[in-house]
Design an enzyme around this catalytic site. Structure first.
Site, PDB file in Angstrom:
ATOM      1  N   ASP A  67       3.321  16.759-106.132  1.00 24.66           N
ATOM      2  CA  ASP A  67       3.872  18.063-105.745  1.00 24.66           C
ATOM      3  C   ASP A  67       5.362  18.182-106.039  1.00 24.66           C
ATOM      4  OD1 ASP A  67       4.677  16.252-103.785  1.00 24.66           O
ATOM      5  OD2 ASP A  67       3.285  17.006-102.291  1.00 24.66           O
ATOM      6  N   ASN A 136       0.405  16.150 -89.550  1.00 22.87           N
ATOM      7  CA  ASN A 136      -0.659  17.140 -89.317  1.00 22.87           C
ATOM      8  C   ASN A 136      -1.890  16.892 -90.192  1.00 22.87           C
ATOM      9  OD1 ASN A 136       0.226  17.861 -91.846  1.00 22.87           O
ATOM     10  ND2 ASN A 136       0.766  19.973 -91.349  1.00 22.87           N
ATOM     11  N   HIS A 138      -1.921  16.427 -93.477  1.00 25.85           N
ATOM     12  CA  HIS A 138      -1.894  16.925 -94.859  1.00 25.85           C
ATOM     13  C   HIS A 138      -1.822  15.774 -95.856  1.00 25.85           C
ATOM     14  CE1 HIS A 138       2.820  17.426 -95.100  1.00 25.85           C
ATOM     15  NE2 HIS A 138       2.454  16.226 -95.438  1.00 25.85           N
ATOM     16  N   GLU A 143      -1.898  21.624 -96.715  1.00 28.69           N
ATOM     17  CA  GLU A 143      -1.745  21.767 -95.277  1.00 28.69           C
ATOM     18  C   GLU A 143      -3.109  22.059 -94.640  1.00 28.69           C
ATOM     19  OE1 GLU A 143       0.963  20.782 -94.162  1.00 28.69           O
ATOM     20  OE2 GLU A 143       2.737  21.872 -94.829  1.00 28.69           O
TER      21      GLU A 143
HETATM   22  P1  PGA Z   1       6.469  10.799 -95.172  1.00 29.15           P
HETATM   23  O1  PGA Z   1       5.574  12.047 -95.566  1.00 29.15           O
HETATM   24  O2  PGA Z   1       6.055   9.707 -96.106  1.00 29.15           O
HETATM   25  O3  PGA Z   1       7.878  11.248 -95.400  1.00 29.15           O
HETATM   26  O4  PGA Z   1       6.142  10.480 -93.767  1.00 29.15           O
HETATM   27  C1  PGA Z   1       4.221  11.852 -95.805  1.00 29.15           C
HETATM   28  C2  PGA Z   1       3.584  13.165 -96.135  1.00 29.15           C
HETATM   29  O5  PGA Z   1       4.065  14.211 -95.640  1.00 29.15           O
HETATM   30  O6  PGA Z   1       2.595  13.166 -96.864  1.00 29.15           O
END
Ligand code: PGA
Length: 247
Positions: A67, A136, A138, A143
């Site tokens: 992304d 959450n 995702h 999301e």
């Molecule tokens: P993080 O994010 O590695 O910064 O915890 C993970 C994600 O949002 O997929």
């Protein structure tokens, strides 16, 4: 899904880097699917060391990132292209033209999403996809509510994701509200998947992914549909799992 519980962030990073290095050594033309965020930083550090100390060769590999933020030019300090350059690409011998990150400032974002999907297909698909997981549930920027038929598209970030990512910006107002993200179908199209999680904040999402029902409300639970997923979590991220899974 195969579950590997390790002691801490360091061990998680080492195990994940080892799997990637093995893949690239076995198949020098490996198509890597890469992730950003705090979680894979240690894995990239290990991969850089495996390249520099042990000669792991990326010269024939390719990469596709999950992304990119909408609206940020590639060279913006907080863009995921910059993250990848700083954490990995500048330190290994993967040719720059073989690295792909969605262009978040493309004039025609819809065309960019289509182009990205086509580029993945033309490369023969992703051989090994690295994923983190959001608090959450995702994966990528898919999301809650993202269904299994989604492909690369423009998505709106949830408030909780913007809050989680605000730590990289001067203020939450500066966090982009949209991203271009591979979809769930794109991710499930990878031949192998490695998902990494570290720390207690991820424990609930990890438990829902592995032991909860398969639902778009927890996009990571849709990985239950994939035949070759390895989940590498540290003790803290595993802390909400049932005793049965932990043993
Ligand atoms: P993080 O994010 O590695 O910064 O915890 C993970 C994600 O949002 O997929």
């Amino acid at each position: 899904m195969k579950l590997v519980i390790v002691k801490d962030y360091n061990d998680m990073s080492k195990q994940a880097a080892k799997l990637i290095a093995e893949e690239v050594t076995r198949n020098p033309k490996t198509v890597l699917g890469l992730a950003t965020g705090g979680t894979p930083v240690g894995m990239y550090r290990e991969l850089v060391s495996l390249h520099q100390q042990d000669g792991v060769d990326f010269s024939q590999a390719q990469s596709f990132n999950l992304d990119e933020y909408v609206g940020l030019p590639s060279l913006h300090p907080q863009s995921y292209r910059t993250y990848m350059n700083e954490n990995l690409f500048a330190h290994i011998n993967l040719p720059e033209e073989k690295t792909h990150v969605p262009q978040g400032d493309a004039e025609d974002l819809e065309a960019e999403c289509k182009r990205y999907e086509q580029a993945i297909a033309q490369a023969g698909g992703i051989d090994i996809q690295v994923l983190g997981i959001g608090n959450n549930g995702h994966i990528g920027f898919n999301e809650p509510g993202s269904t299994k038929d989604t492909t690369t598209r423009v998505v709106a970030l949830t408030q909780s994701t913007m809050e989680a990512n605000a730590r990289y910006f001067d203020s939450i107002q500066e966090v982009p509200t949209q991203a271009v993200s591979m979809g769930i179908q794109t991710i499930l199209g990878a031949k192998k998947i490695i998902l990494l999680a570290s720390g207690e904040a991820k424990a609930q999402a990890v438990s829902q992914m592995l032991e909860g029902e398969l639902t778009a409300d927890v996009p990571a639970s849709l990985l239950q549909l994939h035949p070759d997923v390895t989940v590498i979590v540290d003790e803290e991220a595993a802390s909400a799992l049932s005793a049965k899974l932990r043993s």
